[in-house]
Design a protein around this motif. Structure first.
Motif, PDB file in Angstrom:
ATOM      1  N   PHE A 191       0.836  -1.197   0.000  1.00 18.60           N
ATOM      2  CA  PHE A 191       0.000   0.000   0.000  1.00 18.60           C
ATOM      3  C   PHE A 191       0.876   1.254   0.000  1.00 18.60           C
ATOM      4  CE2 PHE A 191      -3.511   2.635   2.084  1.00 18.60           C
ATOM      5  CZ  PHE A 191      -4.253   2.700   0.918  1.00 18.60           C
ATOM      6  N   GLY A 192       1.942   1.231   0.796  1.00 24.43           N
ATOM      7  CA  GLY A 192       2.860   2.363   0.831  1.00 24.43           C
ATOM      8  C   GLY A 192       3.456   2.619  -0.541  1.00 24.43           C
ATOM      9  N   GLN A 193       3.850   1.530  -1.162  1.00 17.31           N
ATOM     10  CA  GLN A 193       4.430   1.635  -2.499  1.00 17.31           C
ATOM     11  C   GLN A 193       3.402   2.217  -3.473  1.00 17.31           C
ATOM     12  OE1 GLN A 193       5.873  -2.139  -3.898  1.00 17.31           O
ATOM     13  NE2 GLN A 193       6.380  -1.341  -5.942  1.00 17.31           N
ATOM     14  N   TYR A 194       2.184   1.711  -3.386  1.00 17.17           N
ATOM     15  CA  TYR A 194       1.111   2.153  -4.293  1.00 17.17           C
ATOM     16  C   TYR A 194       0.821   3.639  -4.098  1.00 17.17           C
ATOM     17  CZ  TYR A 194      -3.551   2.384  -6.430  1.00 17.17           C
ATOM     18  OH  TYR A 194      -4.625   2.712  -7.196  1.00 17.17           O
ATOM     19  N   ASN A 234       2.163  -1.617  13.688  1.00 19.12           N
ATOM     20  CA  ASN A 234       2.719  -2.543  12.713  1.00 19.12           C
ATOM     21  C   ASN A 234       2.225  -2.224  11.302  1.00 19.12           C
ATOM     22  OD1 ASN A 234       2.689  -6.116  12.163  1.00 19.12           O
ATOM     23  ND2 ASN A 234       4.412  -4.726  12.053  1.00 19.12           N
ATOM     24  N   GLN A 235       0.953  -1.866  11.209  1.00 16.92           N
ATOM     25  CA  GLN A 235       0.410  -1.495   9.903  1.00 16.92           C
ATOM     26  C   GLN A 235       1.136  -0.271   9.357  1.00 16.92           C
ATOM     27  OE1 GLN A 235      -3.811  -1.764   8.878  1.00 16.92           O
ATOM     28  NE2 GLN A 235      -2.775  -3.630   8.231  1.00 16.92           N
ATOM     29  N   LEU A 236       1.299   0.727  10.195  1.00 15.37           N
ATOM     30  CA  LEU A 236       1.956   1.936   9.726  1.00 15.37           C
ATOM     31  C   LEU A 236       3.431   1.674   9.435  1.00 15.37           C
ATOM     32  CD1 LEU A 236       1.426   4.852   9.047  1.00 15.37           C
ATOM     33  CD2 LEU A 236       2.336   5.468  11.272  1.00 15.37           C
ATOM     34  N   GLY A 237       4.038   0.781  10.251  1.00 17.45           N
ATOM     35  CA  GLY A 237       5.444   0.431  10.007  1.00 17.45           C
ATOM     36  C   GLY A 237       5.616  -0.123   8.605  1.00 17.45           C
ATOM     37  N   GLY A 238       4.745  -1.043   8.229  1.00 17.60           N
ATOM     38  CA  GLY A 238       4.816  -1.611   6.882  1.00 17.60           C
ATOM     39  C   GLY A 238       4.592  -0.548   5.829  1.00 17.60           C
ATOM     40  N   CYS A 255       8.489   4.880   1.844  1.00 16.80           N
ATOM     41  CA  CYS A 255       9.791   5.541   1.730  1.00 16.80           C
ATOM     42  C   CYS A 255      10.640   4.890   0.632  1.00 16.80           C
ATOM     43  CB  CYS A 255      10.528   5.524   3.069  1.00 16.80           C
ATOM     44  SG  CYS A 255       9.803   6.645   4.280  1.00 16.80           S
ATOM     45  N   ALA A 256      10.562   3.543   0.561  1.00 20.42           N
ATOM     46  CA  ALA A 256      11.357   2.859  -0.466  1.00 20.42           C
ATOM     47  C   ALA A 256      10.890   3.265  -1.861  1.00 20.42           C
ATOM     48  CB  ALA A 256      11.262   1.350  -0.290  1.00 20.42           C
ATOM     49  N   ALA A 257       9.615   3.645  -1.993  1.00 23.18           N
ATOM     50  CA  ALA A 257       9.066   3.977  -3.311  1.00 23.18           C
ATOM     51  C   ALA A 257       9.121   5.481  -3.577  1.00 23.18           C
ATOM     52  CB  ALA A 257       7.639   3.468  -3.425  1.00 23.18           C
ATOM     53  N   PRO A 267      11.243   5.636  11.552  1.00 29.13           N
ATOM     54  CA  PRO A 267      11.169   7.102  11.509  1.00 29.13           C
ATOM     55  C   PRO A 267      10.159   7.585  10.469  1.00 29.13           C
ATOM     56  CG  PRO A 267      13.454   6.355  11.341  1.00 29.13           C
ATOM     57  CD  PRO A 267      12.604   5.140  11.265  1.00 29.13           C
ATOM     58  N   GLY A 268       9.534   8.718  10.748  1.00 34.04           N
ATOM     59  CA  GLY A 268       8.510   9.235   9.851  1.00 34.04           C
ATOM     60  C   GLY A 268       9.086  10.030   8.703  1.00 34.04           C
ATOM     61  N   ASP A 269      10.364  10.347   8.792  1.00 39.56           N
ATOM     62  CA  ASP A 269      11.002  11.142   7.740  1.00 39.56           C
ATOM     63  C   ASP A 269      11.786  10.208   6.827  1.00 39.56           C
ATOM     64  OD1 ASP A 269      12.447  12.794   6.154  1.00 39.56           O
ATOM     65  OD2 ASP A 269      13.258  14.043   7.780  1.00 39.56           O
ATOM     66  N   CYS A 270      11.393  10.178   5.544  1.00 47.69           N
ATOM     67  CA  CYS A 270      12.001   9.206   4.630  1.00 47.69           C
ATOM     68  C   CYS A 270      13.459   9.524   4.326  1.00 47.69           C
ATOM     69  CB  CYS A 270      11.218   9.139   3.321  1.00 47.69           C
ATOM     70  SG  CYS A 270       9.578   8.450   3.542  1.00 47.69           S
TER      71      CYS A 270
END
Lengths: 324, 415, 254
Positions: free
Chosen positions: B154-157, B179-183, B189-191, B406-409
């Motif tokens: 979802f983060g990636q999307y 855990n959901q937000l961690g994922g 950030c990776a995307a 961390p919240g900052d990518c």
């Protein structure tokens, strides 16, 4: 030999025989029953002697359980030290709670203990860094001493039974002591006890701390029995369960709380084997028993046997003490 | 003084109860299914039960060949009750394999118990990642998911397809949303995402005006939570008119099909991600759904807990068959080799840690035949519980918490 | 309050000065002054609502006065708690007493004589029943009912127990709130005997409606009326006092 001593012998004998006759599950059920009997005793000490209905006795169990889980699992401290610190920390918490509640009466006491219990519950839930939050802390284990695994159901039983019997005996003496009498006096005529020169607040405070400590001991066993500490034993549900057991068994008597717990656990185990609606069945049984026996099972038995055996001794309504 | 007979009588009756409970023994196989069938979370336990019942009906012949019997236990959603029931399964009822538990906390308690007992266990819907990560046990596998698993995708999307750079994450303050937000963060950030600002509220919050009134600006809001909290947040979010400014994205349970009618048309277009979607149109899923409706009535939508229970039970039966009986080691070995090419949710297999590697669906709320359902609009295939990351590295890292990752990518953590 | 016994010190056992108390607009004590010498037997009379029990409550520390001071053997106890006053030797009985109704007389007696400290948590309660306590109980006729539950006692016996509990404290000043109320004639005789036989060093302040008893026991009598001391004097003087007859005796006899 006095009847009281006979009873104690009979109970001790039953507790010795139980693990010899029964399977593992029944022994682990007995462990749970004894742990909750301690919690119910902790509740009854306040409810029966002082008229103080507490909703935070399981909280003390939780505080002690969390202390063990945190120090034992997170910091890897050795078992005897962890247990000592857990009881110490429970005592400190009981002192703080006691100072807050000592002047309150009935309903305000109930509300205060409810609030304190809910606060600690919320803390256990939300202070994730320390308590692991909703997930809790897993892997709480007792050590193996000289090849004896204390976690083994039957070895654990021996530990629990020894401590539980010792605590019940101590409370039995306490109920028969002038202090125990004073607590009753405070419940029934607080102002008068003060006028007689008794330190009412101090006595209530000491009783509260002692009850908290008993809850703390229950917590030690609870966490080692479960192997995991999570917020659920601190929830209101558990507090109410303990209250229910104590009321069902008879919180005014020494053995009533243990009896109530045994009956409730037996009911749950039995009924849940046959129906998913077990909570309804148990609720119904509770409703009926409280309507029919408002003073609890133990007192009903007591009255029944008193009438049968010694009609002339029916002057006293309670069982404190023997004739000198 | 006068307690003697009381005690003798109660002791005797307890003995009778206990010994009645001891009577067991024959050589068939037994599966114990545990979940909350009473209490606040009974919805999830009931779903699992219905899923297992459906699987039992479908596999009736094979069950008979195996001489396999199923028993259902109520965890009441409580960790301690769960452990007690599990003990009863092991020492009283001679159970050979456990399906469940369903909820997060009971799953961890069940895992803890399973480590001590060695009982083969197929955890169904319970999602704490450590069950198949840092605390994993050889004898415990999972048919469901971890909290982070759908959120990597979802983060990636959100970063790649929607192009959002800054996300405001509001959520219930406990471990599952962490855990959901961690994922999400790790995938986001990776995307190429920029930052995620977290706002946590206690569970059971009904008034979000103070949060909504001071909501920082971002490209979108992600709400990690469900149930009555989620509904209240959804409604107040729209009452405040923030939906005009920032779209509202959901954690995996936010747009739950049971809550959609109450959310109403404003939910249409709502995006979330899960390894399951009731709007799937694959042959496997349609067959499953229709059979489920046939059995339990079409007013009950089979949701993830039902499918996970259904699949968990099938995994158990497969394992017994390939182990030729109930030998523990053989059953555990077979379980760990599980491959389910035709699961209703889509094909999956277990990774070496015991968690499914499976499709993650980006779901959009749509109206289908007059019902609001989650319809998959994009599929990420073969997503593991570690997302796109290396398992060893992932496990060496800190577990997700209130403020981790961390919240900052641009944080060095993401390098 | 004229007669000072030569053997006594000049410090009064109890000295109440300017005591005032109101509950909202209701004034129950406006300016009460009272001085009781050590060893004195003082009767306190007044119609219902005159403020007698309120005065007792203030002396015992159960009610805080708005103004005024209370000295106990020269010691200002105005700010002391109930327990502190009890420990200094101030004992009182109550008009309506239940003590601890659910337990026996014996157990109640074991609760007498608090000393401000926590009683034992370990000894049996019976250890607190010494000969001294039992003989006090016996003197008040409690021996036959020692194992009765207090809730089952007759009213008269209850009052005797009440008195035994206070006397067991060996107070220096004993406040008795209507000790004879509800007693049978025979029980009054016993009570009167017990009070008469109190050691001389015990100072007695007694609210009582039974005039016969008050007149027989008291050295001095104070009359409280509408929150103030109305008259004070020997039993003969009070019996003859016109005003007192009007406000009190007249009605009491009528």
């Amino acid at each position: 030999m006095k009847r009281e001593h006979l009873i104690i012998l009979a109970i001790v004998a039953a507790l010795v025989v139980w693990p010899l006759l029964m399977g593992n599950y029944a022994v682990s059920q007995a462990n749970r029953a004894m742990i909750y009997a301690l919690a119910a005793l902790s509740f009854s000490l306040l409810a029966g002697r002082l008229g103080w209905f507490s909703l935070c006795q399981t909280t003390f169990a939780g505080i002690s359980g969390y202390t063990i889980a945190i120090l034992g699992v997170r910091y890897g401290l050795p078992f005897p030290l962890v247990v000592t610190l857990a009881l110490l920390f429970t005592a400190v918490s009981a002192v703080i709670f006691g100072l807050l509640t000592v002047r309150s009466r009935q309903v305000s006491f109930l509300m205060l203990t409810l609030a304190l219990g809910q606060m600690v519950w919320a803390l256990s839930f939300q202070w994730v860094d320390i308590t692991g939050g909703y997930n809790g802390i897993a892997g709480v284990r007792m050590p193996v001493y000289g090849g004896v695994d204390l976690n083994d159901t039957r070895v654990f039983y021996i530990l629990v039974v020894t401590v539980t019997v010792a605590i019940f005996l101590a409370v039995w003496r306490l109920y028969r002591s002038p202090f125990g009498l004073l607590l009753l006096g405070i419940q029934e005529n607080e102002q008068r006890m003060r006028a007689l020169g008794h330190p009412v607040y101090l006595a209530r405070f000491i009783a509260f701390v002692l009850a908290g400590m008993i809850g703390g001991v229950a917590g030690v066993f609870l966490v080692y029995d479960m192997g995991i500490m999570s917020p659920s034993p601190l929830g209101l549900g558990h507090a109410v369960w303990v209250l229910t057991a104590a009321v069902l068994g008879g919180y005014r008597t020494l053995l009533g709380p243990a009896l109530g717990v045994a009956v409730l656990i037996a009911l749950e185990t039995l009924v849940s084997q046959y129906t998913d609606r077990h909570m309804m069945v148990i609720g119904l049984v509770l409703l009926l028993s409280i309507l029919l026996m408002p003073r609890g099972l133990a007192e009903v038995f007591e009255q029944y046997f008193k009438r049968k055996s010694k009609p002339q001794a029916s002057v006293t309504t309670t069982t404190r003490g023997e004739e000198p | 003084m006068k307690h003697a007979k009381t005690l003798i009588i109660s002791g005797m009756s307890a003995l009778a109860v206990g010994s009645a409970a001891q009577l067991q023994a024959d050589d068939g196989l037994r599966v114990g299914v545990i979940g909350p069938t009473t209490g606040v979370f009974s919805f999830f336990g009931e779903q699992q039960r219905m899923g297992v019942e459906l699987a039992m009906e479908e596999l009736a012949d094979r069950l008979e060949a195996l001489d396999l019997e199923v028993r259902f236990y109520d965890s009441q959603g409580d960790a301690e009750t769960t452990v007690d029931r599990l003990r009863a399964m092991q020492s009283r009822d001679d159970i050979d394999l456990v399906v469940g538990p369903v909820l997060g906390g009971t799953g961890l308690a069940g895992l803890e118990w399973a480590k001590g007992s060695g009982m083969p266990m197929v955890i169904s819907y319970s999602a704490p990642e450590d069950i198949t990560m840092r605390d994993r046990a050889e004898n415990v596998v999972r048919a469901g998911w971890t909290g982070a698993q759908p959120m990597f995708a979802f983060g990636q999307y959100v970063a790649e397809e929607l192009g959002h750079q800054r996300i405001i994450a509001v959520g219930q303050d406990y471990s599952f949303p962490y855990n959901q937000l961690g994922g999400f963060l790790k995938g986001f950030c990776a995307a190429g995402g920029e930052s995620v600002e977290r706002i946590w509220h206690p569970t059971g919050t009904s008034d979000y005006s103070s949060i909504l009134a001071t909501l920082p600006d971002g490209d979108a809001v992600l709400y990690n939570g469900a149930g009555s909290d989620g509904l209240a947040f959804f409604q107040q979010y729209h009452d405040f008119g923030i939906d005009a400014r920032m779209p509202l994205l959901g954690g995996s349970n936010f747009f739950a099909v049971g809550d959609l009618p109450e959310m109403g048309e404003e939910a249409i277009g709502g995006l979330s991600a899960l390894q399951y979607a009731e709007g799937l149109e694959t042959d496997e899923f349609v067959a499953f759904r229709d059979a489920f409706w046939e059995m339990h009535g079409d007013d009950v939508m089979p949701l993830a807990p039902a499918e996970h229970g259904y699949v968990a039970f099938k995994m158990a039966v497969n394992a017994f068959e390939s182990a030729n009986g109930g030998d523990r080691d053989a059953v555990i070995a077979a379980l760990r080799e599980t491959e389910m090419p035709d699961a209703p949710r889509g094909p999956f297999y277990l990774d070496e840690y015991g968690n499914p590697v499976q499709n993650i669906y980006i779901n959009e709320v749509q109206e289908v035949d007059g019902r609001l359902v989650n319809v998959p609009i994009k599929t990420y295939e073969e997503v593991s519980q570690f997302g796109p990351f290396d398992p060893e590295e992932y496990l060496a890292g800190e577990p997700d918490s209130r403020d981790f990752p961390p919240g900052d990518c641009s944080d060095p953590y993401y390098d | 309050m004229t007669e000072v016994q030569p053997s006594m010190s000049l410090v009064p056992a109890l000295e109440v000065a300017g005591l005032a108390k109101s509950f909202g607009s209701l004034t129950v004590a406006s300016d009460v002054n009272l001085r009781v010498q050590p060893g004195e037997r003082r009767g306190l009379i007044g119609v219902n609502g005159a403020g007698k029990t309120t005065l007792f409550n203030m002396i015992a520390g159960e009610l805080k006065p708005d103004r005024g001071s209370i000295r106990f053997f020269g010691d200002d106890i105005s700010d002391d708690t109930v327990i502190q006053r009890t420990l200094k030797g101030l004992g009182r009985t109550y008009q309506v007493s239940t003590l601890v109704p659910s337990v026996t007389v014996r157990e109640n007696l074991a609760l007498a004589r608090g000393n401000g400290r926590l009683p034992s948590l370990w000894q049996p309660w019976q250890s607190r029943l010494d000969d001294d306590l039992m003989s006090t109980a016996d003197q008040l006729g409690l021996t036959p009912v020692l194992d009765e539950t207090v809730a089952n006692l007759s009213y008269g016996t209850l009052r005797q127990l009440e008195l035994a509990m206070v006397m067991a404290q060996r107070p220096r000043l004993l406040l008795l709130d209507e000790p004879a109320a509800g007693l049978s004639h025979a029980e009054r005789q016993v009570l009167q005997g017990v009070l008469r036989d109190l050691p001389q060093e015990v100072t007695l302040l007694m609210i009582e409606h039974d005039m016969e008893m008050v007149l027989a026991l008291s050295d001095q009598i104070s009359v409280l009326h509408q929150g103030e001391m109305f008259a004070e004097g020997s039993p003969d003087e009070i019996a003859a006092h016109e005003g007192v007859r009007d406000i009190y005796l007249g009605r009491a006899n009528g």
